[in-house]
Design an enzyme around this catalytic site. Structure first.
Site, PDB file in Angstrom:
ATOM      1  N   GLU A 149      -4.973 -11.752   7.891  1.00  8.87           N
ATOM      2  CA  GLU A 149      -5.853 -12.378   6.972  1.00  8.87           C
ATOM      3  C   GLU A 149      -5.082 -13.836   6.281  1.00  8.87           C
ATOM      4  O   GLU A 149      -4.654 -13.540   5.326  1.00  8.87           O
ATOM      5  CB  GLU A 149      -5.924 -11.247   5.915  1.00  8.87           C
ATOM      6  CG  GLU A 149      -6.610 -10.129   6.231  1.00  8.87           C
ATOM      7  CD  GLU A 149      -6.979  -9.229   4.976  1.00  8.87           C
ATOM      8  OE1 GLU A 149      -6.364  -9.205   3.855  1.00  8.87           O
ATOM      9  OE2 GLU A 149      -7.860  -8.500   5.362  1.00  8.87           O
TER      10      GLU A 149
ATOM     11  N   GLU B  78     -10.418  -4.156  10.354  1.00 13.98           N
ATOM     12  CA  GLU B  78      -9.823  -2.923   9.336  1.00 13.98           C
ATOM     13  C   GLU B  78     -11.205  -2.687   8.508  1.00 13.98           C
ATOM     14  O   GLU B  78     -12.140  -3.320   8.427  1.00 13.98           O
ATOM     15  CB  GLU B  78      -8.805  -3.619   8.483  1.00 13.98           C
ATOM     16  CG  GLU B  78      -7.836  -4.124   9.133  1.00 13.98           C
ATOM     17  CD  GLU B  78      -6.696  -4.731   7.774  1.00 13.98           C
ATOM     18  OE1 GLU B  78      -6.932  -4.416   6.643  1.00 13.98           O
ATOM     19  OE2 GLU B  78      -5.936  -5.131   8.367  1.00 13.98           O
TER      20      GLU B  78
ATOM     21  N   TRP C  21      -7.039  -1.195  -4.285  1.00 18.97           N
ATOM     22  CA  TRP C  21      -7.135  -2.463  -4.902  1.00 18.97           C
ATOM     23  C   TRP C  21      -7.972  -3.105  -5.882  1.00 18.97           C
ATOM     24  O   TRP C  21      -8.169  -4.028  -6.460  1.00 18.97           O
ATOM     25  CB  TRP C  21      -6.356  -3.769  -4.108  1.00 18.97           C
ATOM     26  CG  TRP C  21      -7.311  -3.598  -2.697  1.00 18.97           C
ATOM     27  CD1 TRP C  21      -7.105  -3.026  -1.535  1.00 18.97           C
ATOM     28  CD2 TRP C  21      -8.820  -4.000  -2.688  1.00 18.97           C
ATOM     29  NE1 TRP C  21      -8.300  -3.318  -0.863  1.00 18.97           N
ATOM     30  CE2 TRP C  21      -9.180  -3.723  -1.304  1.00 18.97           C
ATOM     31  CE3 TRP C  21      -9.733  -4.526  -3.393  1.00 18.97           C
ATOM     32  CZ2 TRP C  21     -10.448  -4.044  -0.733  1.00 18.97           C
ATOM     33  CZ3 TRP C  21     -11.025  -4.689  -2.983  1.00 18.97           C
ATOM     34  CH2 TRP C  21     -11.397  -4.407  -1.596  1.00 18.97           C
TER      35      TRP C  21
ATOM     36  N   GLN D 278       0.614   2.563  -1.483  1.00 17.44           N
ATOM     37  CA  GLN D 278       0.490   4.156  -1.572  1.00 17.44           C
ATOM     38  C   GLN D 278      -0.621   4.867  -1.687  1.00 17.44           C
ATOM     39  O   GLN D 278      -0.782   5.990  -1.127  1.00 17.44           O
ATOM     40  CB  GLN D 278       1.829   4.548  -2.566  1.00 17.44           C
ATOM     41  CG  GLN D 278       3.096   4.307  -2.097  1.00 17.44           C
ATOM     42  CD  GLN D 278       4.005   4.716  -3.514  1.00 17.44           C
ATOM     43  OE1 GLN D 278       3.938   4.120  -4.453  1.00 17.44           O
ATOM     44  NE2 GLN D 278       5.070   5.179  -3.194  1.00 17.44           N
TER      45      GLN D 278
END
Ligand code: GLA
Length: 713
Positions: free
Chosen positions: A201, A350, A358, A399
């Site tokens: 990216e 992805e 996010w 996480q």
């Protein structure tokens, strides 16, 4: 604005060849099992070298981003077993593992990676290798701080996040070259490595002095003389005149629009050369069958993707929803955009396994929605769908991100849905082999125009991607297939070309479009079209510039609107919103299609849309942003004028149809994005691949359900 806010956002021939021994096995397998058992083929050919894993696999690949460097080797077996059980046929590894691959300068350790790749092969999981350059190790940036990028505030980045490197730094590029070279020498002939992803990216640029010098050199090479540059940039304005190349600043902030546009072009070329540096390291050592790609971010505007995609074997993108749910049009247009970068099938490198970490609200996608998204990608031309990531890292910034396996190492509930997708990819793979979307309609997408409008929005409400999506939605619903392409490509295969945002229209491009129209094409221009030249300078003609004569009309004045104004005409009665252009038809045969009603005095009773037959074709200019209903009527008219027909036929609202064509067949992918069961009438008898209930000539598709239909010609 975070990089996420930018997200609105064929397979290379070389690795599609199917060696005869596999073909024979496939034929035998098909005779016995009725479908192409890709994983069985992989097993049958294990131990035979030379051709590569992808050829042995199904043409539809399912993948996961796997980070073996984060786990003890003793765990790999279980991860790979679980991948195999879910029909995951490839894993992407390595793209953030530099500190494991080169723990000290010049001391490379790729043995662990080789073991991971070998173990994956035992489970028929092929590998896409990421070069680790988005995350330089701490020893590197500590010893060579000049490799760190500098922000607009003049501060150097620090270690701990990623993308902290400067994309122009020659020293950084040397390090990138060396690590890519080491990897390629080790894995370029590895039969389980099917391809390469360079970096990850591309996004962060650097504003250091060296970059500035590079930019100035780049300008010098392009303009040759300062007189030339000063003239095109109209630097007499505000005493901006440059007397020396070293005086030219970086192109950010409230600066000259020409400078800002050139900066973006420079950034695009710089990412291309940053990438080329690694291609040059990999290609000499890599088998031809190994593709080279990088993962883009949809409509991210940081660089011109047509420029960067040129040297790649295939394009891929990272498809995230963020907050909310999959919007089929917003997602579909981004697939079509990515397919258009090289005008061939692409990969989803992805996508989100349920939720991200996010977005404003990291809600989970509904049950079935992940599957619907995977199939939507395939319908629009994807050959692979990969989930980011396989298992939660125990620590690190992400996480909370969605995964297929939890921190405890066992599958999360979504795993079953992904396993279902995997099983369906196996089932439908043969039907979709060697097929790709083909469309009669193109929408033009141009980075220069995108940037030019962004630099000077004129009204904060001007949402050019929103406008692009509005056109897309209206036309796709009717034609059921749209290509998004660079305006300079050959257009003669298209019945209809739409350019909702073509603000920069240099003369050669105008000629190119005019030739298309004269030969029978239908061209539809949106507001703000044809206003500027290639230097982002205003043209000395009114809009649409070099197309005024052909259109037989022009824009007298543009207006940013504080409120909506009425419009009426051939497309019924509705409103102009956000932007309105006062048009004038001068040629007697130019037809006024829409007029403003009572507005701001200037617009009252004036033309809002004009159309004229030119040669064998037609140009239509729509000078206002229209409400959805009027846009919808406009689309009816546009589609009818162009003779475009829906590729499948009428379907209920909420059903998305896509088509991939192959020799002697066309394959439709139908997805029900509604949260209730719907029935779709088939235009004629077709083979039903995934097994939906067929009632006479209708298939029944449940909420978020999918069907694949083969129509043999
Ligand atoms: C991007 C990156 C990944 C990961 C995901 C999370 O796409 O490429 O490394 O950070 O976002 O959504």
């Amino acid at each position: 604005m975070s990089e996420r806010d930018f997200r609105l956002c064929p397979q290379a021939k070389a690795f599609k060849r199917f060696p005869s021994v596999y073909t024979l096995l496939a034929v035998v397998a098909i005779l016995f099992y009725g479908v192409l058992p890709a994983r069985m083929l992989a097993g049958a050919t294990r131990g035979q070298d030379s051709t590569g894993a992808l050829e042995r696999h199904n043409p539809l690949l399912l993948g996961a981003a796997w980070y073996p460097e984060q786990w003890p080797e003793s765990r790999w077996e279980e991860d790979l077993r679980l991948m195999e059980a879910a029909h995951i046929t490839f894993a992407r590894v390595g793209e953030f593992a530099w500190s494991r691959m080169e723990p000290e300068e010049g001391k490379y350790d790729l043995d662990w990676l080789e073991r991971a790749i070998a173990k994956a092969a035992q489970h028929h999981v092929a590998i896409v290798l990421g070069t680790p350059t988005p995350a330089p190790p701490a020893w590197l940036t500590q010893a060579y701080p000049d490799t760190l990028r500098v922000g607009l505030d003049g501060r150097r980045a620090v270690h701990g996040n990623r993308q902290q490197f400067s994309f122009t730094s020659p020293r950084y590029r040397q390090f990138c070259h060396k690590i890519a070279d080491q990897m390629a020498k080790r894995f370029g002939h590895n039969r389980n490595v099917i391809g390469w992803q360079i970096d990850n990216e591309y996004a962060e640029v650097s504003y250091d002095d060296y970059t500035k010098e590079q930019f100035q050199q780049w300008l010098k090479a392009k303009y040759k003389t300062l007189d030339n540059l000063n003239a095109h940039w109209t630097t007499a304005y505000w005493s901006q005149t440059y007397f020396d190349w070293s005086q030219i600043p970086l192109g950010e902030g409230y600066n000259n629009p020409a400078l800002r546009l050139e900066w973006k072009r420079f950034v695009s070329d710089t990412w291309a050369s940053y990438q080329q540096n690694q291609i040059d390291a990999i290609r000499p050592h890599a088998d031809q069958r190994q593709f080279i790609t990088t993962n883009f971010m949809g409509f991210f505007e940081g660089f011109d993707h047509y420029v960067v995609a040129k040297a790649l074997d295939l394009t891929s993108w990272d498809d995230y929803v963020g907050s909310g749910h999959a919007d089929p049009d917003a997602n579909g247009v981004t697939h079509d955009l990515t397919r258009g970068f090289k005008r061939q099938n692409f990969w989803v490198m992805e996508t989100q396994p349920g939720a991200v970490n996010w977005a404003d609200v990291n809600n989970f996608l509904d049950r079935g929605e992940v599957r619907a998204m995977a199939w939507q990608a395939i319908g629009h031309g994807a050959e692979a769908v990969e989930y980011w990531q396989w298992r939660s890292a125990l620590n690190g910034q992400e996480q909370y991100h969605g995964t297929l396996v939890g921190a405890d190492g066992t599958p999360v509930p979504l795993y079953e849905e992904v396993a279902q997708i995997g099983a369906e990819f196996v089932k439908a793979g043969d039907a979709l082999r060697d097929t790709s979307p083909k469309s009669e309609v193109a929408m033009l997408y141009d980075y220069d125009s995108r940037w030019a409008i962004d630099f000077q929005q004129h009204t904060e409400k001007y949402d050019q991607l929103g406008l692009l999506r509005q056109y897309y939605r209206a036309i796709r619903m009717r034609a059921q297939s749209v290509d998004i392409v660079n305006p300079y490509v050959r257009l003669d295969g298209y019945k209809l070309v739409l350019a909702p945002d073509l603000n920069l229209l240099p003369q050669p491009l105008a000629q190119h479009l005019l030739a298309y129209v004269r030969n029978g094409g239908q061209l539809v221009l949106g507001p703000r079209s044809g206003m500027k030249d290639e230097y982002n300078a205003l043209l000395t003609q009114r809009q649409p510039g070099y197309l005024v004569d052909a259109l037989g009309g022009r824009v007298e004045q543009f207006y940013a609107l504080e409120k909506d104004f009425p419009v009426s005409g051939k497309w019924g009665a509705g409103t102009a919103t956000i932007w309105a252009e006062q048009m004038e038809a001068s040629a007697p045969d130019a037809e006024v299609l829409l007029k403003y009603g009572e507005a701001n005095g200037w617009l009252d009773g004036q033309a809002a849309a004009i159309s004229r037959a030119v040669g064998k074709g037609r140009i239509t200019y729509i000078g206002a942003i229209l409400d959805d209903k009027t846009m919808s009527s406009a689309a009816d008219w546009i589609v009818e004028q162009s003779g475009t027909t829906p590729i499948f036929g009428a379907v209920p609202d909420g059903i998305e149809v896509s088509r991939r064509e192959g020799v002697g067949k066309q394959v439709f992918v139908l997805i029900n994005f509604k949260r209730e069961t719907q029935q779709v009438t088939l235009p004629r008898a077709m083979d039903v691949v995934l097994g939906s209930a067929v009632l006479r000539n209708r298939v029944e598709i449940p909420a978020y359900g999918v069907e694949v239909l083969v129509d043999k010609k």
